[in-house]
Design a protein around this motif. Structure first.
Motif, short mmCIF file in Angstrom:
data_model
loop_
_atom_site.label_atom_id
_atom_site.label_comp_id
_atom_site.label_asym_id
_atom_site.label_seq_id
_atom_site.Cartn_x
_atom_site.Cartn_y
_atom_site.Cartn_z
N GLY A 50 0.85 -1.40 0.17
CA GLY A 50 -0.14 0.06 -0.03
C GLY A 50 0.87 1.51 -0.17
O GLY A 50 1.87 1.40 0.77
N ARG A 51 0.32 2.49 -0.86
CA ARG A 51 1.31 3.59 -0.84
C ARG A 51 0.46 4.85 -0.91
O ARG A 51 -0.73 4.58 -1.05
N THR A 52 0.89 6.02 -0.54
CA THR A 52 0.08 7.20 -0.67
C THR A 52 -0.27 7.38 -2.06
O THR A 52 0.49 6.96 -2.96
N PRO A 53 -1.23 8.38 -2.16
CA PRO A 53 -1.56 8.71 -3.63
C PRO A 53 -0.17 9.23 -4.32
O PRO A 53 -0.04 9.31 -5.58
N LEU A 54 0.93 9.80 -3.76
CA LEU A 54 2.00 9.99 -4.28
C LEU A 54 2.98 9.11 -4.30
O LEU A 54 4.17 9.45 -4.72
N GLY A 55 2.81 8.08 -3.87
CA GLY A 55 3.59 6.97 -3.97
C GLY A 55 4.76 6.79 -2.87
O GLY A 55 5.43 5.89 -2.68
N GLY A 56 4.37 7.42 -1.85
CA GLY A 56 5.19 7.37 -0.61
C GLY A 56 4.89 6.14 0.45
O GLY A 56 3.71 5.65 0.39
N LEU A 57 5.48 6.01 1.34
CA LEU A 57 5.13 5.24 2.53
C LEU A 57 4.20 5.81 3.71
O LEU A 57 4.35 7.02 3.96
N TRP A 58 3.32 5.01 4.33
CA TRP A 58 2.46 5.47 5.02
C TRP A 58 3.09 5.78 6.54
O TRP A 58 4.04 4.71 6.65
#
Length: 313
Positions: A50-58
């Motif tokens: 799972g990633r944030t909408p910007l592709g980062g880690l949660w």
């Protein structure tokens, strides 16, 4: 500004891959016995892709902030349903339960035991004495997971007398369900039940897709209706849509179970996701009744359960 995770745009439009991990994260965060930290759930999301909408880690706080956003449940800032929003990541009840759970555990020690995903809650198992649904519970923080009939309250005349270890109860129910699949004729009956569920799911999907048109039609005759009548009709339409979505989620669990070969299902069970195991139980069983431990039943968990089997019409 980044879009809200789970949605393609501000007006809705579900991104199903994101909605899936957000729903599972919300479920983990809603468990208060024992609770799981926000950071632990965020790490679990990251480890599972799972990633944030910007592709980062949660991060834990970011994940909780996202799930707490009213739009996760299709609501505005005042908590009112947004007209025509479409399918939501969470239902209002699911989001409310999440927020109440996190409020309840706030301030507790950060060191927590691993959460337990109870298989037979949410109406699957009940108390054979008073017929109230069992809840997942631990006797104390260090105890193993268990099921219990909750103590009575002014609004809940439950008996509070039935308890059973989760491992014993769930294992016994799983063995009964898998054995039932191998009875002559039962596999074909389950396949019919699954086909019926698939057909109902398809009808509900069409019904949900038509909600926008129904809301538009209702809005078109608003000036011809008394205000109270319009509000009542609007509420009934929204309630119908919410019920349809909840029912569709229930049916999707049943439809997802691989029933092609009953022997394959027996092998599949041990590595199946929890939601899929629950789906197999739902397609086979209408209710699991848990009996008291008296009369020598305590040594054999199979003697402490009575199952109402689902049958095809």
């Amino acid at each position: 500004m980044a879009r809200l995770c789970g949605y393609a745009n501000g007006g809705g439009g579900l991104v199903r891959s994101e909605a899936d991990f957000l729903r599972r994260a919300a479920s983990r965060l809603s468990i208060i016995d024992p609770p799981e930290s926000q950071n632990a759930v965020a790490e679990w999301v990251n480890q599972n892709g799972g990633r944030t909408p910007l592709g980062g880690l949660w991060r834990g706080d970011t994940l909780m902030k996202t799930l707490s956003n009213p739009r996760m449940a299709g609501l505005d800032r005042e908590g009112n349903p947004i007209e025509g929003f479409g399918e939501t990541v969470l239902t209002p009840d699911e989001q409310r339960a999440l927020l109440e759970a996190r409020t309840a555990i706030r301030g507790e020690p950060s060191q927590r035991r691993e959460s337990f995903d109870y298989l037979l809650t949410k109406g699957i198992a009940d108390c054979d004495v008073c017929a109230y649904d069992l809840a997942g519970s631990r006797v104390h923080a260090e105890a193993d997971p268990g099921y219990r009939c909750l103590p009575p309250t002014e609004l809940r005349p439950s008996c509070g007398t039935i308890r059973m270890d989760a491992g014993r109860l769930e294992t016994a129910v799983a063995e009964e369900v898998l054995a039932d699949m191998l009875r002559p004729g039962r596999h074909e009956e389950l396949l019919r039940l699954q086909r019926d569920a698939q057909e109902e799911a398809e009808r509900l999907s069409l019904h949900i897709e038509g909600a926008e048109a129904r809301f538009a039609a209702l809005k078109g005759v608003r000036n011809q209706m008394l205000p109270d009548a319009f509000k009542a009709a609007e509420k009934a339409t929204k309630d119908d849509l919410a019920a349809a979505r909840a029912r569709l989620r229930f049916l999707e669990q049943i439809v997802s179970v691989p029933l092609a070969d009953p022997h394959d299902v027996v092998a599949w069970w041990n590595s199946a996701p929890r939601a899929s195991q629950r789906g197999l139980i739902l397609v086979s069983v209408t209710k699991v009744h848990v009996l008291g431990s008296g009369g020598g039943r305590g040594h054999d968990p199979h003697k402490r359960i009575r199952i109402d089997w689902r049958t095809a019409a």
